[in-house]
Design a protein around this motif. Structure first.
Motif, PDB file in Angstrom:
ATOM      1  N   PHE A   1       1.015  -1.395  -0.146  1.00 51.08           N
ATOM      2  CA  PHE A   1      -0.205   0.025   0.078  1.00 51.08           C
ATOM      3  C   PHE A   1       0.842   1.086  -0.017  1.00 51.08           C
ATOM      4  O   PHE A   1       2.070   1.214   0.041  1.00 51.08           O
TER       5      PHE A   1
ATOM      6  N   ALA B   1      -0.754   8.473  -7.008  1.00 44.60           N
ATOM      7  CA  ALA B   1      -1.132   7.173  -6.434  1.00 44.60           C
ATOM      8  C   ALA B   1      -0.742   6.223  -7.330  1.00 44.60           C
ATOM      9  O   ALA B   1       0.086   5.471  -6.558  1.00 44.60           O
TER      10      ALA B   1
ATOM     11  N   GLY C   1      -8.256   9.458  -7.485  1.00 39.78           N
ATOM     12  CA  GLY C   1      -8.272  10.188  -6.286  1.00 39.78           C
ATOM     13  C   GLY C   1      -9.125  11.416  -6.209  1.00 39.78           C
ATOM     14  O   GLY C   1      -9.278  12.061  -7.291  1.00 39.78           O
TER      15      GLY C   1
ATOM     16  N   THR D   1     -12.783  -1.704   1.567  1.00 37.61           N
ATOM     17  CA  THR D   1     -12.577  -0.321   2.203  1.00 37.61           C
ATOM     18  C   THR D   1     -11.758  -0.227   3.353  1.00 37.61           C
ATOM     19  O   THR D   1     -11.744  -1.439   4.036  1.00 37.61           O
TER      20      THR D   1
ATOM     21  N   THR E   1      -8.041   5.532   6.841  1.00 34.43           N
ATOM     22  CA  THR E   1      -6.815   6.034   7.306  1.00 34.43           C
ATOM     23  C   THR E   1      -7.044   6.770   8.505  1.00 34.43           C
ATOM     24  O   THR E   1      -7.518   7.696   8.348  1.00 34.43           O
TER      25      THR E   1
ATOM     26  N   GLY F   1      -3.713   4.383  -0.098  1.00 30.89           N
ATOM     27  CA  GLY F   1      -4.307   3.647  -0.630  1.00 30.89           C
ATOM     28  C   GLY F   1      -4.058   2.429  -0.968  1.00 30.89           C
ATOM     29  O   GLY F   1      -2.938   1.967  -0.620  1.00 30.89           O
TER      30      GLY F   1
ATOM     31  N   VAL G   1     -11.314   0.971  -1.711  1.00 31.96           N
ATOM     32  CA  VAL G   1     -11.700   2.295  -1.328  1.00 31.96           C
ATOM     33  C   VAL G   1     -10.998   2.711  -0.065  1.00 31.96           C
ATOM     34  O   VAL G   1     -11.310   1.872   0.749  1.00 31.96           O
ATOM     35  N   SER G   2     -10.169   3.704  -0.133  1.00 28.04           N
ATOM     36  CA  SER G   2      -9.536   4.048   1.172  1.00 28.04           C
ATOM     37  C   SER G   2      -9.970   5.597   1.369  1.00 28.04           C
ATOM     38  O   SER G   2      -9.790   6.292   0.212  1.00 28.04           O
ATOM     39  N   TYR G   3     -10.107   5.790   2.440  1.00 32.53           N
ATOM     40  CA  TYR G   3     -10.778   7.325   2.661  1.00 32.53           C
ATOM     41  C   TYR G   3      -9.891   7.754   4.209  1.00 32.53           C
ATOM     42  O   TYR G   3      -9.602   6.807   4.889  1.00 32.53           O
TER      43      TYR G   3
ATOM     44  N   HIS H   1      -9.466   7.435  -2.225  1.00 29.67           N
ATOM     45  CA  HIS H   1      -8.277   6.949  -2.794  1.00 29.67           C
ATOM     46  C   HIS H   1      -9.118   5.393  -3.558  1.00 29.67           C
ATOM     47  O   HIS H   1      -9.324   4.451  -2.931  1.00 29.67           O
TER      48      HIS H   1
ATOM     49  N   SER I   1      -9.741   2.461  -6.304  1.00 34.13           N
ATOM     50  CA  SER I   1      -8.709   1.508  -7.212  1.00 34.13           C
ATOM     51  C   SER I   1      -9.846   0.618  -7.890  1.00 34.13           C
ATOM     52  O   SER I   1     -10.796  -0.009  -7.296  1.00 34.13           O
TER      53      SER I   1
ATOM     54  N   SER J   1     -13.245   3.582 -11.936  1.00 33.72           N
ATOM     55  CA  SER J   1     -12.929   4.127 -10.633  1.00 33.72           C
ATOM     56  C   SER J   1     -13.369   5.660 -10.736  1.00 33.72           C
ATOM     57  O   SER J   1     -13.758   6.216  -9.743  1.00 33.72           O
TER      58      SER J   1
END
Length: 808
Positions: free
Chosen positions: A273, A457, A565, A706, A709, A731, A742-744, A755, A757, A767
């Protein structure tokens, strides 16, 4: 060259009248300073080890207890109830060699020491009992269940004024936590991860898949689950309970081995990551200077980490969390194997390896027993940037071996890197503190460029597939415009561990080290340092072919990553909290709404939750697609719900949010579903027991994965005072071929960064389109709390998104 002369420690000449010996004063001085530093480090580590070992007491408390016992001898009061006299009579020492008074003093000291140790363990196990109870997490503000009241009153003698469960619990934990704990002070007091009851796990599992299956599929799954519960589960459960008492954590070692280290597919994109730099601020545009400050900050962080001087991480600012994962942050490499990889962690290493334009350089991080200063590091990195030498044959794309499949890399490593100059150079990389890439293409967020965050990213996630050493615990990436970022290997730790370090680095870089007006590191330039050393390679044609094959595999994976992003600036945590709901639940329900609008169906959803309130805890899964979430989404998409029905939608939203919060709390407190089922599956494989139920559960795809962070050290940067100094989060790549990752990160009160992907090869995912669906879902949920905005829907100002196109 000057550096060559300094590298010579001594010279001697044989003459007829004897040997003429010449010693270099600089080298002798450096040897002396290095020795002093090493012994000082050992002394500090020993001291901090003692402090952590006796925590929550302190060593000086032993002296207080001893003095109290000694005083009792003179006032002829025996608080030991005869135990001091018993010790005196049974001392294995001759009465002739020790007076009666000396024996009495020694007996009092021994009793005082025993009493002191007993009190330490009493405090420690009292704290452990407090930390083992998690019912307070489920309490509503202002209310407390009978079980929590009974627990508090029974456990604490004077706790007669109970108002709020969480507040009272936090006060008790603080009271028994002592003052100024070190990083590992709480480790012995952390409880073990409990093994859930099989009945509870299966019930929650069936509940989680009910909204995803039709009636026939659900009935079939229910039959499989009940058959497993009534036949094989009890035997497997007994082995797990046995392991939970024997091992410090019944999940973590198997999780690391079977989920990460035994995976034979490439770790680039699939496992590693990334974490980004500050979003709006670039402290300097000089690449070498930014790298110098950041590397120096990392060395400071490592020094405090090795000494255990960091404050322990705490949930809710009070409840201590396990710090074990932090031990392998530096000097760590994932070593490839034929059947399984291993994580190699070494003691303190005094160098790092730098990659620039296809060349590898070894840079020493110490001189004269101290860290290189930022200005000295800048000088070293600038020397590498100024070096115009060409890569050796096969050197340019050598790191692609770490980006490809694990078995070919393991075989190539054994055959071509286990002897000679290649082994020496590879050892230098794998034993380095970490890996640094001086990239040659600028990256970073630029509001004027619509895809700048996407490109940034992808650069951090995979780069060119050969310019990051993906096996290192982390690779620091420095760009020519001053931006930085990290690519981290996942097996040794989870993202919050790296994030904790990264928050410290960014704050130290910007607010403590700083730069000159010209953008250089502060401090004088030291040109007397020895130049960085080029690593040498002898790469055969066969090895170059293996490198090329790994590169082609990796490039195919990287080119397939569709990344977007997205900065959501319409509102943030501030407004969500005013709506009296959890920000995480709000976003997760928005993701469910966006997923349904994007795909037209619901899917199994993975949300990562930490279990670090337990010893050696890592993560658990929150299955976010609940029946309550499905009911809410269907209500939002039901055309019969016209103006005036928002109250019903809002009620469904609150019900779904409460359900999500409860699921998250269950996961945090060791009552999750997936880790328990995973371990039952591992036990079944060891015992040779086949379970159709477990096979089916473990093969289900997570089409929506998901993760949030977290911001863990809000005290480092006051974003109210410095609103531009906010991080962009990080992400990961897509988990399923036809799904989304999905990272947030929720930043401050008014910003959420997503983020997203997926894979270009999937015709069903996009995306950018999914990001637009997230934006619309967030705004639609906000409208539920603002009835006056219902008029907008009436006038047709409702944007529908399909296949990336807008329809009014």
């Amino acid at each position: 060259m000057a550096e060559a002369h300094q590298a010579v420690g001594f010279q001697f000449t044989v003459r007829p009248d004897g040997v003429d010996l010449k010693l270099s004063q600089d080298v002798i001085k450096n040897i002396y300073l290095s020795g002093v530093t090493a012994w000082k480090k050992k002394a500090i580590q020993f001291k901090n080890g003692v402090l952590a070992g006796v925590y929550p007491a302190c060593p000086s408390s032993w002296l207080i207890v001893v003095i109290a016992m000694m005083s009792s001898l003179y006032i002829r009061v025996d608080p030991s109830l005869g135990m001091i006299d018993a010790i005196k009579d049974n001392l294995p020492l001759s009465r002739d060699c020790m007076s009666v008074q000396t024996r009495a003093v020694l007996s009092a000291i021994l009793f005082a020491t025993g009493l002191w140790l007993f009190l330490i363990y009493l405090l420690r196990y009292t704290l452990k009992a407090l930390l083992s109870y998690h019912g307070w997490i489920f309490e509503s503000h202002g209310r407390m269940s009978t079980s929590t009241k009974v627990w508090l009153v029974h456990g604490i003698f004077y706790c007669h004024c109970i108002t709020y469960g969480v507040v009272c619990y936090q006060s008790l934990v603080k009271m028994f936590s002592g003052r100024r704990p070190l990083l590992f002070s709480f480790q012995a007091s952390l409880p073990r991860l409990p093994v859930p009851r099989v009945d509870d796990t299966i019930r929650r599992y069936l509940e989680s898949v009910h909204p995803l299956l039709d009636s026939d599929q659900y009935d079939q799954m229910e039959v499989l689950a009940n058959d497993f519960k009534n036949s094989k589960a009890a035997q497997l459960q007994r082995f797990l309970i046995l392991k939970s008492y024997w091992a410090t954590n019944y999940v973590s070692d198997w999780w690391e081995e079977y989920i990460y280290l035994r995976g034979r597919s490439p770790i680039m994109v699939n496992s590693n990551f990334y974490i980004m730099d500050l979003l709006y601020v670039t402290p300097t545009h000089r690449q070498a200077a930014r790298a110098g400050n950041v590397v120096h900050a990392m060395l400071q962080y490592r020094r405090k980490l090795e000494r255990g001087e960091h404050a322990p991480m705490r949930a809710l600012g009070t409840v201590p969390m396990c710090s074990t994962q932090m031990e392998r942050m530096f000097n760590t490499t994932r070593i490839p194997g034929i059947e399984t990889d291993i994580v190699q962690h070494l003691a303190d290493r005094k160098h790092l390896v730098v990659y620039h334009k296809g060349r590898f350089f070894k840079v020493w991080l110490y001189t004269g027993g101290r860290h290189l200063l930022p200005s000295e590091l800048e000088t070293q990195f600038q020397r590498i940037l100024n070096d115009n030498s060409e890569p050796q044959p096969g050197e340019l794309k050598l790191a692609a071996l770490t980006a490809g499949h694990r078995v070919p890399w393991a075989r190539t490593r054994i055959k071509h890197f286990s002897h000679g100059v290649n082994k020496v150079s590879l050892d230098a990389i794998e034993s380095a503190a970490f890996f640094l890439t001086l990239d040659d293409e600028p990256q970073g967020y630029d509001p004027a460029k619509t895809n700048s965050l996407d490109s940034y990213a992808k650069s951090l996630l995979h780069g060119k597939c050969y310019d990051r050493w993906f096996d290192k615990s982390f690779t620091l990436i420095s760009y020519p415009n001053g931006k930085i970022g990290i690519n981290a290997e996942h097996s040794w730790a989870d993202a919050p561990i790296v994030g904790h370090m990264w928050e410290y680095i960014l704050a130290t870089d910007c607010f403590h080290l700083g730069y000159t007006e010209e953008g250089h590191c502060k401090g004088d330039e030291n040109k007397g340092l020895p130049y960085p050393t080029r690593l040498q390679w002898q790469i055969t044609k066969e090895c170059q072919d293996a490198i090329g094959t790994s590169y082609l595999w990796a490039k195919q994976i990287a080119d397939d990553v569709d990344f977007h992003g997205y900065l959501f600036t319409e509102f943030g945590k501030g407004l969500i909290k005013k709506c009296r709901t959890s920000p995480d639940a709000f976003i997760q329900l928005a993701l469910q709404l966006a997923q349904f609008r994007d795909q037209g169906v619901f899917c199994l959803t993975y949300e990562s939750s930490m279990t670090r309130m337990f010893r050696d805890g890592r993560t658990e899964t929150v299955r976010s697609c609940t029946s309550e979430a499905v009911a809410f989404v269907r209500a939002m998409e039901d055309p019969s719900h016209v103006q005036g029905h928002n109250a019903q939608r809002l009620a469904l939203f609150r019900n779904a949010a409460d359900k999500h919060q409860n699921m998250y709390r269950l996961a945090m407190t060791g009552s999750g579903i997936d880790r328990h089922l995973f371990c039952l599956y591992i036990v079944s494989k060891y015992l040779g027991i086949d379970s159709q139920f477990l096979e089916k559960v473990l093969s289900e795809p997570w089409r929506l994965s998901t993760s949030q962070t977290p911001q863990q050290q809000l005290n480092l940067i006051d974003i109210n005072k410095f609103p531009k100094y906010v991080g962009a989060g990080g992400g990961f790549g897509p988990v399923a071929d036809d799904g989304y990752g999905v990272s947030y990160i929720i930043i401050g009160e008014d910003l959420i960064t997503f983020h997203i992907s997926s894979k270009f090869s999937s015709p069903d995912t996009d995306s950018y389109r999914f990001g637009q669906h997230i934006q619309r879902a967030m705004l639609d949920i906000k409208r539920l709390f603002m009835p006056e905005n219902d008029k907008l829907e009436q006038h047709g100002e409702f944007v529908q998104l399909k296949n990336g196109k807008k329809h009014i």
